[in-house]
Design a protein around this motif. Structure first.
Motif, PDB file in Angstrom:
ATOM      1  N   ALA A 150       1.254  -1.071   0.126  1.00  0.00           N
ATOM      2  CA  ALA A 150       0.076   0.057   0.252  1.00  0.00           C
ATOM      3  C   ALA A 150       0.970   1.157   0.208  1.00  0.00           C
ATOM      4  O   ALA A 150       0.669   2.357  -0.879  1.00  0.00           O
ATOM      5  CB  ALA A 150      -0.610   0.203   1.048  1.00  0.00           C
ATOM      6  N   ASP A 151       2.062   1.706   0.493  1.00  0.00           N
ATOM      7  CA  ASP A 151       2.858   2.331   0.638  1.00  0.00           C
ATOM      8  C   ASP A 151       3.458   2.691  -0.477  1.00  0.00           C
ATOM      9  O   ASP A 151       3.566   3.908  -0.796  1.00  0.00           O
ATOM     10  CB  ASP A 151       4.208   1.878   1.759  1.00  0.00           C
ATOM     11  CG  ASP A 151       3.872   2.515   3.250  1.00  0.00           C
ATOM     12  OD1 ASP A 151       2.615   2.693   3.306  1.00  0.00           O
ATOM     13  OD2 ASP A 151       4.329   2.070   4.523  1.00  0.00           O
ATOM     14  N   ALA A 152       4.101   1.719  -1.353  1.00  0.00           N
ATOM     15  CA  ALA A 152       4.394   1.442  -2.806  1.00  0.00           C
ATOM     16  C   ALA A 152       3.249   2.183  -3.244  1.00  0.00           C
ATOM     17  O   ALA A 152       3.666   3.107  -4.988  1.00  0.00           O
ATOM     18  CB  ALA A 152       4.679   0.256  -2.961  1.00  0.00           C
TER      19      ALA A 152
ATOM     20  N   ARG B 252     -17.023   5.654   6.615  1.00  0.00           N
ATOM     21  CA  ARG B 252     -18.176   5.571   7.274  1.00  0.00           C
ATOM     22  C   ARG B 252     -19.137   5.446   8.801  1.00  0.00           C
ATOM     23  O   ARG B 252     -19.659   5.925   9.081  1.00  0.00           O
ATOM     24  CB  ARG B 252     -19.189   4.960   5.655  1.00  0.00           C
ATOM     25  CG  ARG B 252     -18.844   5.332   4.127  1.00  0.00           C
ATOM     26  CD  ARG B 252     -19.935   5.116   3.575  1.00  0.00           C
ATOM     27  NE  ARG B 252     -19.470   5.721   2.032  1.00  0.00           N
ATOM     28  CZ  ARG B 252     -20.616   6.791   1.588  1.00  0.00           C
ATOM     29  NH1 ARG B 252     -21.442   6.835   2.727  1.00  0.00           N
ATOM     30  NH2 ARG B 252     -20.044   7.468   0.589  1.00  0.00           N
ATOM     31  N   GLY B 253     -18.537   4.116   8.570  1.00  0.00           N
ATOM     32  CA  GLY B 253     -18.823   3.451  10.344  1.00  0.00           C
ATOM     33  C   GLY B 253     -18.530   4.722  10.808  1.00  0.00           C
ATOM     34  O   GLY B 253     -19.024   4.794  11.833  1.00  0.00           O
ATOM     35  N   ARG B 254     -17.619   5.328  11.041  1.00  0.00           N
ATOM     36  CA  ARG B 254     -17.518   6.597  11.775  1.00  0.00           C
ATOM     37  C   ARG B 254     -18.746   7.786  12.256  1.00  0.00           C
ATOM     38  O   ARG B 254     -18.895   7.664  12.885  1.00  0.00           O
ATOM     39  CB  ARG B 254     -16.070   7.198  11.364  1.00  0.00           C
ATOM     40  CG  ARG B 254     -15.832   8.030  13.043  1.00  0.00           C
ATOM     41  CD  ARG B 254     -14.357   8.351  12.989  1.00  0.00           C
ATOM     42  NE  ARG B 254     -14.295   9.712  13.740  1.00  0.00           N
ATOM     43  CZ  ARG B 254     -12.858  10.699  13.683  1.00  0.00           C
ATOM     44  NH1 ARG B 254     -11.809   9.762  13.383  1.00  0.00           N
ATOM     45  NH2 ARG B 254     -12.868  11.323  14.819  1.00  0.00           N
ATOM     46  N   ILE B 255     -18.803   7.333  10.616  1.00  0.00           N
ATOM     47  CA  ILE B 255     -20.113   8.556  10.596  1.00  0.00           C
ATOM     48  C   ILE B 255     -21.168   7.938  10.526  1.00  0.00           C
ATOM     49  O   ILE B 255     -22.020   8.950  11.576  1.00  0.00           O
ATOM     50  CB  ILE B 255     -19.966   9.685   9.765  1.00  0.00           C
ATOM     51  CG1 ILE B 255     -18.969  10.101   8.374  1.00  0.00           C
ATOM     52  CG2 ILE B 255     -21.263  10.479   8.578  1.00  0.00           C
ATOM     53  CD1 ILE B 255     -18.934  10.918   9.275  1.00  0.00           C
TER      54      ILE B 255
ATOM     55  N   LEU C  96     -10.770   2.334   3.569  1.00  0.00           N
ATOM     56  CA  LEU C  96     -10.440   3.100   4.533  1.00  0.00           C
ATOM     57  C   LEU C  96     -12.065   4.019   4.076  1.00  0.00           C
ATOM     58  O   LEU C  96     -12.526   4.609   5.296  1.00  0.00           O
ATOM     59  CB  LEU C  96      -9.658   4.458   3.136  1.00  0.00           C
ATOM     60  CG  LEU C  96      -8.119   3.588   3.790  1.00  0.00           C
ATOM     61  CD1 LEU C  96      -6.918   4.539   3.085  1.00  0.00           C
ATOM     62  CD2 LEU C  96      -7.902   3.577   4.794  1.00  0.00           C
ATOM     63  N   GLU C  97     -13.069   3.825   3.201  1.00  0.00           N
ATOM     64  CA  GLU C  97     -13.815   4.613   3.271  1.00  0.00           C
ATOM     65  C   GLU C  97     -14.766   4.111   4.417  1.00  0.00           C
ATOM     66  O   GLU C  97     -15.324   4.759   4.341  1.00  0.00           O
ATOM     67  CB  GLU C  97     -14.715   4.874   1.368  1.00  0.00           C
ATOM     68  CG  GLU C  97     -16.029   5.251   1.664  1.00  0.00           C
ATOM     69  CD  GLU C  97     -16.172   5.364   0.432  1.00  0.00           C
ATOM     70  OE1 GLU C  97     -17.972   5.941  -0.192  1.00  0.00           O
ATOM     71  OE2 GLU C  97     -15.620   4.548  -0.823  1.00  0.00           O
TER      72      GLU C  97
ATOM     73  N   VAL D 130      -5.335  -1.297  -5.406  1.00  0.00           N
ATOM     74  CA  VAL D 130      -5.296  -0.094  -4.568  1.00  0.00           C
ATOM     75  C   VAL D 130      -6.862   0.806  -4.453  1.00  0.00           C
ATOM     76  O   VAL D 130      -6.935   1.620  -3.311  1.00  0.00           O
ATOM     77  CB  VAL D 130      -4.665   1.333  -5.644  1.00  0.00           C
ATOM     78  CG1 VAL D 130      -5.225   2.612  -5.375  1.00  0.00           C
ATOM     79  CG2 VAL D 130      -3.286   1.434  -6.222  1.00  0.00           C
ATOM     80  N   ALA D 131      -8.084  -0.072  -6.138  1.00  0.00           N
ATOM     81  CA  ALA D 131      -9.318   0.565  -5.520  1.00  0.00           C
ATOM     82  C   ALA D 131      -9.771   0.022  -3.999  1.00  0.00           C
ATOM     83  O   ALA D 131     -10.002   0.420  -3.376  1.00  0.00           O
ATOM     84  CB  ALA D 131     -10.085   0.803  -6.685  1.00  0.00           C
TER      85      ALA D 131
END
Length: 114
Positions: free
Chosen positions: A9-11, A95-98, A90-91, A83-84
């Motif tokens: 993911a970093d790369a 969304r869970g936090r919201i 992450l989305e 990547v997607a």
């Protein structure tokens, strides 16, 4: 996520952090290009474009093959899908936090409103 996945993911994100590399990736996803033809599209040296393609290649987003004296570059659609999916993860966290904030505030969920 394990350490190898985190390194990958970093790369990916390092490679995609540069607009020239993103543009090169768009071009090679649309079809195979020689590195020489790619270099002609940018106001930079051939060596600079080679370095950009090398970063994309190390990230696994681009592959190169030799055809005589030319290096031909192609985009790796599966890597772009990876990547997607990382961005989707992450989305989902966001969304869970919201959703938790909405619950704490007592607001109805958007699909429950009339």
């Amino acid at each position: 996520m394990d350490e190898v996945s985190e390194d990958r993911a970093d790369a990916f994100f390092h490679a995609l952090a540069d607009r020239t590399r993103r543009d090169i990736l768009r071009r090679v996803l649309a079809g195979e290009h020689s590195v020489t033809a790619l270099a002609a599209k940018y106001d930079m040296s051939f060596a600079a474009v080679q370095k950009h393609t090398a970063v994309l290649e190390r990230a696994g987003l681009l592959t190169k093959r030799r055809n005589g004296r030319e290096q031909l570059a192609s985009g790796d659609v599966d890597a772009v899908r990876t990547v997607a999916s990382l961005l989707d993860e992450l989305e989902d966290v966001w969304r869970g936090r919201i959703d938790r904030i909405d619950t704490m505030l007592g607001d109805p969920a958007p699909d429950q409103e009339s």
